[in-house]
Design a protein around this motif. Structure first.
Motif, PDB file in Angstrom:
ATOM      1  N   GLN A  62       0.803  -1.284   0.136  1.00 41.63           N
ATOM      2  CA  GLN A  62      -0.155  -0.208  -0.090  1.00 41.63           C
ATOM      3  C   GLN A  62       0.815   1.090   0.056  1.00 41.63           C
ATOM      4  OE1 GLN A  62      -2.937  -0.234   3.015  1.00 41.63           O
ATOM      5  NE2 GLN A  62      -3.656  -2.077   2.402  1.00 41.63           N
ATOM      6  N   ASP A  68       2.141   4.601  -1.466  1.00 39.92           N
ATOM      7  CA  ASP A  68       1.901   5.408  -2.613  1.00 39.92           C
ATOM      8  C   ASP A  68       3.109   6.167  -2.975  1.00 39.92           C
ATOM      9  OD1 ASP A  68       0.909   7.101  -4.065  1.00 39.92           O
ATOM     10  OD2 ASP A  68      -0.666   8.268  -2.719  1.00 39.92           O
ATOM     11  N   GLY A 117       2.589   5.246   3.726  1.00 40.08           N
ATOM     12  CA  GLY A 117       2.664   3.993   3.522  1.00 40.08           C
ATOM     13  C   GLY A 117       4.000   3.092   3.750  1.00 40.08           C
TER      14      GLY A 117
END
Length: 200
Positions: free
Chosen positions: A67, A69, A100
């Motif tokens: 996750q 980014d 993240g």
């Protein structure tokens, strides 16, 4: 030897030569197939999430965060304040991270006194709205710290910024205030472990 025998022998040689060529072509194709199967298999593993062909690479972290980014970069600034007789500071003043992404910062503290002290660190954040999105996995602020006389410590903070952080926030400042807690400080002449009833 008759002409018929010569023709038979010649035909057999031609047939053998054709069979040999076919076998060579089959061998080359089999080798090529076996060689090309490895990258194809790797692609299948990546698509299905199966990672049987993992090779050892010490530079790769054992756990990856899917996750992260990578389209955004946040600047994290580090600050330190003290209320007490010690030196307290981050080892770097800032770093850039992706939301993240797991990151680590180390704070250093030195007790400048000749007696033991208990201390606690309290974090604060700017802008204040970033507080809910700054996630600490490991932090020296989770519990009190005990520092012996003139002791120095390096204390890590493992953190990540929640990808849900509002897009307009580009910089977060993490600030710690490190202060003494509990009891009265002992003077240099006092013995901490003196047994009761014994003369000094």
């Amino acid at each position: 030897m008759s002409d018929e025998s010569n023709e038979t022998a010649s035909g057999a040689k031609k047939l053998n030569l054709v069979v040999l060529k076919k076998l060579l072509v089959v061998a080359v194709l089999m080798f090529g197939f076996g060689y090309g199967l490895v990258p194809v298999y790797k692609q299948i593993c990546e698509l299905t999430g199966v990672n049987i062909l993992t090779t050892k690479d010490d530079t790769v972290q054992p756990v990856s965060n899917s996750q992260i980014d990578k389209t955004r970069e946040i600047t994290i600034e580090f600050d330190a304040n003290t209320q007490g007789p010690w030196r307290f500071r981050p080892t770097v003043s800032s770093m850039k991270v992706h939301p993240g992404e797991m990151s680590t910062i180390v704070y250093e503290v030195v007790n400048k006194q000749s007696y033991k002290m208990d201390a606690q660190a309290i974090p604060s954040y700017a802008p204040q709205q970033a507080t809910a999105y700054f996630k600490k996995v490991e932090c020296f602020c989770f519990k009190q710290q005990t520092l012996g006389p003139n002791e120095a410590k390096q204390m890590p903070v493992v953190f990540f910024v929640d990808p849900a952080l509002p897009k307009d926030v580009k910089t977060i400042t993490l600030s710690y205030t490190f202060f003494e807690v509990g009891g009265q400080p002992k003077t240099a002449g006092q013995q901490e472990d003196k047994a009761p009833g014994k003369a000094g």
